[in-house]
Design a protein around this motif. Sequence first.
Motif, PDB file in Angstrom:
ATOM      1  N   GLY A  64      -0.612   1.910  12.262  1.00 41.17           N
ATOM      2  CA  GLY A  64      -1.776   2.728  12.583  1.00 41.17           C
ATOM      3  C   GLY A  64      -1.644   4.162  12.097  1.00 41.17           C
ATOM      4  N   LYS A  65      -0.477   4.734  12.253  1.00 44.73           N
ATOM      5  CA  LYS A  65      -0.244   6.119  11.826  1.00 44.73           C
ATOM      6  C   LYS A  65      -0.448   6.270  10.322  1.00 44.73           C
ATOM      7  CE  LYS A  65       3.231   9.794  12.173  1.00 44.73           C
ATOM      8  NZ  LYS A  65       4.481  10.179  12.839  1.00 44.73           N
ATOM      9  N   LEU A  66       0.107   5.346   9.553  1.00 43.44           N
ATOM     10  CA  LEU A  66      -0.034   5.419   8.104  1.00 43.44           C
ATOM     11  C   LEU A  66      -1.477   5.226   7.672  1.00 43.44           C
ATOM     12  CD1 LEU A  66       3.199   3.460   7.247  1.00 43.44           C
ATOM     13  CD2 LEU A  66       2.740   5.847   6.610  1.00 43.44           C
ATOM     14  N   ARG A  67      -2.196   4.345   8.347  1.00 43.14           N
ATOM     15  CA  ARG A  67      -3.625   4.157   8.043  1.00 43.14           C
ATOM     16  C   ARG A  67      -4.411   5.428   8.313  1.00 43.14           C
ATOM     17  NH1 ARG A  67      -5.477  -1.706   8.091  1.00 43.14           N
ATOM     18  NH2 ARG A  67      -6.616  -1.301   6.185  1.00 43.14           N
ATOM     19  N   ARG A  68      -4.105   6.071   9.438  1.00 45.87           N
ATOM     20  CA  ARG A  68      -4.805   7.321   9.764  1.00 45.87           C
ATOM     21  C   ARG A  68      -4.534   8.393   8.714  1.00 45.87           C
ATOM     22  NH1 ARG A  68      -3.028   5.678  14.709  1.00 45.87           N
ATOM     23  NH2 ARG A  68      -1.305   7.182  14.760  1.00 45.87           N
ATOM     24  N   TYR A  69      -3.365   8.364   8.114  1.00 46.40           N
ATOM     25  CA  TYR A  69      -3.013   9.321   7.059  1.00 46.40           C
ATOM     26  C   TYR A  69      -3.627   8.944   5.709  1.00 46.40           C
ATOM     27  CZ  TYR A  69       0.470  11.706   9.998  1.00 46.40           C
ATOM     28  OH  TYR A  69       1.118  12.426  10.962  1.00 46.40           O
ATOM     29  N   GLY A  70      -4.283   7.789   5.638  1.00 42.32           N
ATOM     30  CA  GLY A  70      -4.973   7.393   4.420  1.00 42.32           C
ATOM     31  C   GLY A  70      -4.205   6.454   3.506  1.00 42.32           C
ATOM     32  N   PHE A  71      -3.029   6.027   3.902  1.00 42.68           N
ATOM     33  CA  PHE A  71      -2.249   5.090   3.089  1.00 42.68           C
ATOM     34  C   PHE A  71      -2.825   3.687   3.212  1.00 42.68           C
ATOM     35  CE2 PHE A  71       0.858   8.449   3.779  1.00 42.68           C
ATOM     36  CZ  PHE A  71       1.482   8.543   2.545  1.00 42.68           C
ATOM     37  N   GLY A  72      -2.648   2.897   2.169  1.00 39.88           N
ATOM     38  CA  GLY A  72      -2.903   1.469   2.260  1.00 39.88           C
ATOM     39  C   GLY A  72      -1.685   0.850   2.935  1.00 39.88           C
ATOM     40  N   VAL A  73      -1.908  -0.032   3.880  1.00 42.15           N
ATOM     41  CA  VAL A  73      -0.793  -0.614   4.630  1.00 42.15           C
ATOM     42  C   VAL A  73      -1.068  -2.099   4.845  1.00 42.15           C
ATOM     43  CG1 VAL A  73       0.644  -0.409   6.688  1.00 42.15           C
ATOM     44  CG2 VAL A  73      -0.633   1.573   5.900  1.00 42.15           C
ATOM     45  N   ARG A  74      -0.030  -2.900   4.645  1.00 42.47           N
ATOM     46  CA  ARG A  74      -0.144  -4.333   4.932  1.00 42.47           C
ATOM     47  C   ARG A  74       1.230  -4.880   5.287  1.00 42.47           C
ATOM     48  NH1 ARG A  74       0.433  -4.231  -0.595  1.00 42.47           N
ATOM     49  NH2 ARG A  74       1.801  -5.837  -1.460  1.00 42.47           N
ATOM     50  N   TRP A  75       1.226  -5.997   5.977  1.00 39.07           N
ATOM     51  CA  TRP A  75       2.467  -6.704   6.281  1.00 39.07           C
ATOM     52  C   TRP A  75       2.628  -7.816   5.267  1.00 39.07           C
ATOM     53  CZ3 TRP A  75       5.804  -4.607   9.472  1.00 39.07           C
ATOM     54  CH2 TRP A  75       5.356  -3.785  10.485  1.00 39.07           C
ATOM     55  N   GLU A  76       3.798  -7.913   4.669  1.00 45.32           N
ATOM     56  CA  GLU A  76       4.081  -8.991   3.729  1.00 45.32           C
ATOM     57  C   GLU A  76       5.144  -9.904   4.329  1.00 45.32           C
ATOM     58  OE1 GLU A  76       5.796  -9.385  -0.752  1.00 45.32           O
ATOM     59  OE2 GLU A  76       4.099  -8.024  -0.407  1.00 45.32           O
ATOM     60  N   ARG A  77       4.810 -11.165   4.399  1.00 45.25           N
ATOM     61  CA  ARG A  77       5.747 -12.143   4.959  1.00 45.25           C
ATOM     62  C   ARG A  77       6.876 -12.368   3.966  1.00 45.25           C
ATOM     63  NH1 ARG A  77       4.911 -18.337   5.456  1.00 45.25           N
ATOM     64  NH2 ARG A  77       6.747 -18.890   6.641  1.00 45.25           N
ATOM     65  N   LEU A  78       8.095 -12.195   4.418  1.00 45.51           N
ATOM     66  CA  LEU A  78       9.264 -12.366   3.565  1.00 45.51           C
ATOM     67  C   LEU A  78       9.851 -13.764   3.654  1.00 45.51           C
ATOM     68  CD1 LEU A  78      11.016  -8.954   4.250  1.00 45.51           C
ATOM     69  CD2 LEU A  78       9.592  -9.582   2.293  1.00 45.51           C
ATOM     70  N   TRP A  87       9.546 -13.330   9.315  1.00 43.98           N
ATOM     71  CA  TRP A  87       9.915 -11.929   9.251  1.00 43.98           C
ATOM     72  C   TRP A  87       9.120 -11.270   8.142  1.00 43.98           C
ATOM     73  CZ3 TRP A  87      14.013  -9.808   5.825  1.00 43.98           C
ATOM     74  CH2 TRP A  87      14.534 -10.733   4.937  1.00 43.98           C
ATOM     75  N   PHE A  88       8.881  -9.953   8.322  1.00 44.27           N
ATOM     76  CA  PHE A  88       7.922  -9.238   7.502  1.00 44.27           C
ATOM     77  C   PHE A  88       8.480  -7.902   7.011  1.00 44.27           C
ATOM     78  CE2 PHE A  88       5.667 -11.875  10.479  1.00 44.27           C
ATOM     79  CZ  PHE A  88       4.634 -12.418   9.742  1.00 44.27           C
ATOM     80  N   ALA A  89       7.884  -7.438   5.931  1.00 45.32           N
ATOM     81  CA  ALA A  89       8.120  -6.080   5.455  1.00 45.32           C
ATOM     82  C   ALA A  89       6.807  -5.329   5.574  1.00 45.32           C
ATOM     83  CB  ALA A  89       8.568  -6.078   3.997  1.00 45.32           C
ATOM     84  N   LEU A  90       6.906  -4.034   5.813  1.00 44.92           N
ATOM     85  CA  LEU A  90       5.737  -3.168   5.813  1.00 44.92           C
ATOM     86  C   LEU A  90       5.579  -2.627   4.400  1.00 44.92           C
ATOM     87  CD1 LEU A  90       3.521  -1.770   7.491  1.00 44.92           C
ATOM     88  CD2 LEU A  90       5.134   0.111   7.849  1.00 44.92           C
ATOM     89  N   VAL A  91       4.430  -2.871   3.793  1.00 42.89           N
ATOM     90  CA  VAL A  91       4.159  -2.399   2.441  1.00 42.89           C
ATOM     91  C   VAL A  91       3.162  -1.250   2.538  1.00 42.89           C
ATOM     92  CG1 VAL A  91       3.339  -2.994   0.132  1.00 42.89           C
ATOM     93  CG2 VAL A  91       4.570  -4.705   1.509  1.00 42.89           C
ATOM     94  N   ILE A  92       3.542  -0.127   1.958  1.00 47.76           N
ATOM     95  CA  ILE A  92       2.732   1.091   2.015  1.00 47.76           C
ATOM     96  C   ILE A  92       2.368   1.455   0.595  1.00 47.76           C
ATOM     97  CG2 ILE A  92       2.700   3.522   2.741  1.00 47.76           C
ATOM     98  CD1 ILE A  92       5.300   2.657   4.443  1.00 47.76           C
ATOM     99  N   ASP A  93       1.089   1.739   0.352  1.00 47.47           N
ATOM    100  CA  ASP A  93       0.710   2.169  -0.998  1.00 47.47           C
ATOM    101  C   ASP A  93      -0.184   3.391  -0.961  1.00 47.47           C
ATOM    102  OD1 ASP A  93      -2.198   1.579  -1.927  1.00 47.47           O
ATOM    103  OD2 ASP A  93      -1.671  -0.250  -0.843  1.00 47.47           O
ATOM    104  N   TRP A  94      -0.188   4.098  -2.077  1.00 49.60           N
ATOM    105  CA  TRP A  94      -0.974   5.331  -2.207  1.00 49.60           C
ATOM    106  C   TRP A  94      -1.731   5.347  -3.530  1.00 49.60           C
ATOM    107  CZ3 TRP A  94       4.173   4.797  -1.298  1.00 49.60           C
ATOM    108  CH2 TRP A  94       5.039   4.977  -2.362  1.00 49.60           C
ATOM    109  N   ARG A  95      -2.216   4.158  -3.928  1.00 52.69           N
ATOM    110  CA  ARG A  95      -3.032   4.055  -5.150  1.00 52.69           C
ATOM    111  C   ARG A  95      -4.359   4.790  -4.941  1.00 52.69           C
ATOM    112  NH1 ARG A  95      -0.618  -0.768  -4.420  1.00 52.69           N
ATOM    113  NH2 ARG A  95       0.480  -1.660  -6.177  1.00 52.69           N
ATOM    114  N   GLU A  96      -4.898   5.273  -6.036  1.00 52.43           N
ATOM    115  CA  GLU A  96      -6.264   5.803  -5.996  1.00 52.43           C
ATOM    116  C   GLU A  96      -7.215   4.653  -5.755  1.00 52.43           C
ATOM    117  OE1 GLU A  96      -7.440   8.958  -6.264  1.00 52.43           O
ATOM    118  OE2 GLU A  96      -5.406   9.744  -6.392  1.00 52.43           O
ATOM    119  N   ARG A  97      -8.159   4.850  -4.893  1.00 53.88           N
ATOM    120  CA  ARG A  97      -9.120   3.779  -4.586  1.00 53.88           C
ATOM    121  C   ARG A  97     -10.489   4.165  -5.080  1.00 53.88           C
ATOM    122  NH1 ARG A  97      -5.277   1.305  -2.453  1.00 53.88           N
ATOM    123  NH2 ARG A  97      -4.393   1.417  -0.417  1.00 53.88           N
TER     124      ARG A  97
END
Length: 97
Positions: A64-78, A87-97
């Motif tokens: 939630g915090k990263l989303r509020r800051y404007g990052f793209g966030v998703r959980w990737e199943r490992l 088990w999962f990894a948190l994937v954070i991205d900052w691509r231009e949208r």
Amino acid sequence: MKMLAVTRERTLRAREIIAAQTLSWENVELKIRHAAGAGAVEVMIQPDVPTNIRDTAAGQSMFGKLRRYGFGVRWERLGLTAGHMEWFALVIDWRER
């Protein structure tokens, strides 16, 4: 019966501790800075041991915090552990949208 309940509670506490360490703001910010400094547009953060950090208070809070800051966030199943725990990894991205 009591041992089973205690074991389950211990597992939940351990997941919360692992998630809190893995997803501390200092750790997340450092990984974002390093990835950005290397020219990447995303970073994957995962625990050192295969455990489910997605379904923890720390996991949901950081998501939630990263989303509020404007990052793209998703959980990737490992994967699945031998005991069939996801088990999962948190994937954070900052691509231009």
